[in-house]
Each structure stands twice: as C-alpha cells, then as structure tokens.
Scaffold this motif. Structure first.
Motif, short mmCIF file in Angstrom:
data_model
loop_
_atom_site.label_atom_id
_atom_site.label_comp_id
_atom_site.label_asym_id
_atom_site.label_seq_id
_atom_site.Cartn_x
_atom_site.Cartn_y
_atom_site.Cartn_z
N PRO A 72 -2.70 7.26 40.79
CA PRO A 72 -1.89 7.01 41.81
C PRO A 72 -0.54 7.73 41.85
N GLU A 73 -0.03 8.65 42.68
CA GLU A 73 1.00 9.28 42.62
C GLU A 73 2.24 8.46 42.43
N LYS A 78 6.57 6.40 38.58
CA LYS A 78 7.02 5.28 37.87
C LYS A 78 6.83 5.40 36.38
N ASN A 79 6.00 6.20 36.11
CA ASN A 79 5.81 6.53 34.55
C ASN A 79 4.88 5.42 34.13
N LEU A 108 -1.20 -0.59 41.06
CA LEU A 108 -1.69 0.64 41.23
C LEU A 108 -2.77 0.92 40.52
N LEU A 109 -2.83 0.95 39.35
CA LEU A 109 -3.64 1.21 38.26
C LEU A 109 -4.97 0.48 38.39
N ASP A 110 -4.71 -0.66 38.51
CA ASP A 110 -5.64 -1.74 38.75
C ASP A 110 -6.65 -1.46 39.98
N ALA A 111 -6.08 -1.20 41.34
CA ALA A 111 -6.56 -0.77 42.41
C ALA A 111 -7.52 0.39 42.10
N GLU A 112 -6.88 1.35 41.44
CA GLU A 112 -7.74 2.79 41.20
C GLU A 112 -8.88 2.39 40.30
N LYS A 131 -38.00 -8.18 31.04
CA LYS A 131 -37.70 -8.13 32.32
C LYS A 131 -36.44 -7.74 32.67
N ALA A 132 -36.02 -7.11 33.75
CA ALA A 132 -34.67 -6.90 34.25
C ALA A 132 -33.91 -8.05 34.68
N VAL A 133 -32.74 -8.17 34.05
CA VAL A 133 -31.74 -9.17 34.18
C VAL A 133 -30.36 -8.90 34.63
N ASN A 134 -29.45 -9.65 35.30
CA ASN A 134 -28.22 -9.31 35.52
C ASN A 134 -27.32 -9.55 34.14
N VAL A 135 -26.50 -8.42 33.91
CA VAL A 135 -25.62 -8.41 32.79
C VAL A 135 -24.26 -8.18 32.97
N GLN A 136 -23.54 -8.88 32.27
CA GLN A 136 -21.97 -8.67 32.46
C GLN A 136 -21.64 -7.67 31.52
N GLN A 137 -20.58 -6.73 32.10
CA GLN A 137 -20.18 -5.53 31.40
C GLN A 137 -18.67 -5.42 31.52
N SER A 138 -18.10 -4.73 30.68
CA SER A 138 -16.46 -4.70 30.78
C SER A 138 -16.26 -3.26 30.35
N LEU A 139 -15.19 -2.50 30.98
CA LEU A 139 -15.12 -1.19 30.91
C LEU A 139 -13.73 -0.95 30.90
N PRO A 140 -13.06 -0.41 29.80
CA PRO A 140 -11.70 -0.02 29.58
C PRO A 140 -11.71 1.43 30.43
N ILE A 141 -10.59 1.69 31.24
CA ILE A 141 -10.27 2.82 32.01
C ILE A 141 -8.91 3.03 31.65
N ALA A 142 -8.67 4.17 30.91
CA ALA A 142 -7.52 4.62 30.37
C ALA A 142 -6.62 5.61 31.33
N PHE A 143 -5.37 5.30 31.75
CA PHE A 143 -4.47 5.96 32.57
C PHE A 143 -3.48 6.51 31.69
N HIS A 144 -3.58 7.77 31.49
CA HIS A 144 -2.65 8.39 30.46
C HIS A 144 -2.41 9.95 31.20
N PHE A 145 -1.24 10.34 31.24
CA PHE A 145 -0.84 11.85 31.68
C PHE A 145 -0.19 12.40 30.53
#
Length: 153
Positions: A72-73, A78-79, A108-112, A131-145
C-alpha cells in the motif's frame, strides 16, 4: 435453554419413536455416532496426518505472494513495515474461509494481507484418517521494502 448438542439429542430421540411416513429405510447409526458425524463435518482441526498445501507447495506459495503483493502506497510513505500473521481455514474442498489477522502490522498492511489470502487459489485439503477435513492454518506475510530497489543501475 437448549444447547445445540442437547437439541440434537432430543431431536434424534424423537425421530426414533416416530416411523418415517412413505419410506421404509432402516438406519444403523446410533445417536452417539450421529452426533459424532455432525460434529466431524464442521470440526476444524489444528493437527492432521496430512496438512493442507498450496498448489505447487511452499515455493509456489512464496512466488504467488511475491507476484501478487501490492504494498500500500500510504503504508510505504509512512514507512510502515512488519509481519502480518493471518489465520484462515482450509476447507475440505480446498476453499479458504474464516480469514482474520492474529498479528497486526497496521490497518493498511493487514488489509493487504487479507486481500492476498482471499485471492489465493484453492488449496489441496488436509487429510485425517484418509478423509479430507477442515484445517486451520496461519501464514506470516512480510511487508518490507528495501532502499536498494530505488537505486537501479
């Protein structure tokens, strides 16, 4: 007040006393087994024998994130940098739902990060006992420029 479980038990008990009109099917499922089947259909597992996988594996997931992430620009100006950790559920059919942020790096970063997860293709579902089942996942998404990207030769 009846809970869902007690309501289901009462309902299943009542069904066993009344014959089905127009059909003569026999059910060989106990009340306990019926409740278990209903719960398993909606259960969300944290640990499974075979975890869900992004199509193509983790390398393909990293490529997808790199290609589709739109910093997000306003956040760049805002760095704002950081890691957003997103929680979601991979359903039995591979679809994704229940997306939420469990570690924020700013609105802003959360929304992206949420937009990125919503844009993902269907995953290969997780399996438990074959059997296929519903599974919880977590994913870290890094925002660095990096400033080096501004200084191209």
């Amino acid at each position: 007040m009846l809970t869902k479980r007690s309501f289901l038990l009462t309902f299943l008990s009542l069904i066993s006393f009344f014959p089905f009109i127009g059909e003569s099917k026999s059910f060989n499922v106990s009340t306990k087994e019926a409740i278990s089947l209903v719960q398993q259909d909606n259960d969300i597992y944290a640990y499974v024998e075979q975890k869900p996988e992004f199509p193509g594996g983790s390398a393909a997931l990293n490529k997808f994130l790199t290609k589709n992430l739109k910093y997000p620009e306003k956040a760049r100006l805002k760095n704002q940098q950081g890691i957003v950790k997103v929680y979601f559920v991979v359903r039995k059919d591979g679809s994704i739902d229940r997306i939420s942020v469990i570690k924020s790096a700013g609105k802003l970063l959360d929304a992206e990060a949420i937009r990125l997860v919503k844009a993902m293709p269907k995953w290969r579902p997780g399996y438990n006992h074959g059997k296929a089942v519903n599974v919880q996942q977590s994913l870290p998404i890094a925002f660095h420029f990096s400033y080096s990207s501004y200084y191209e030769d």
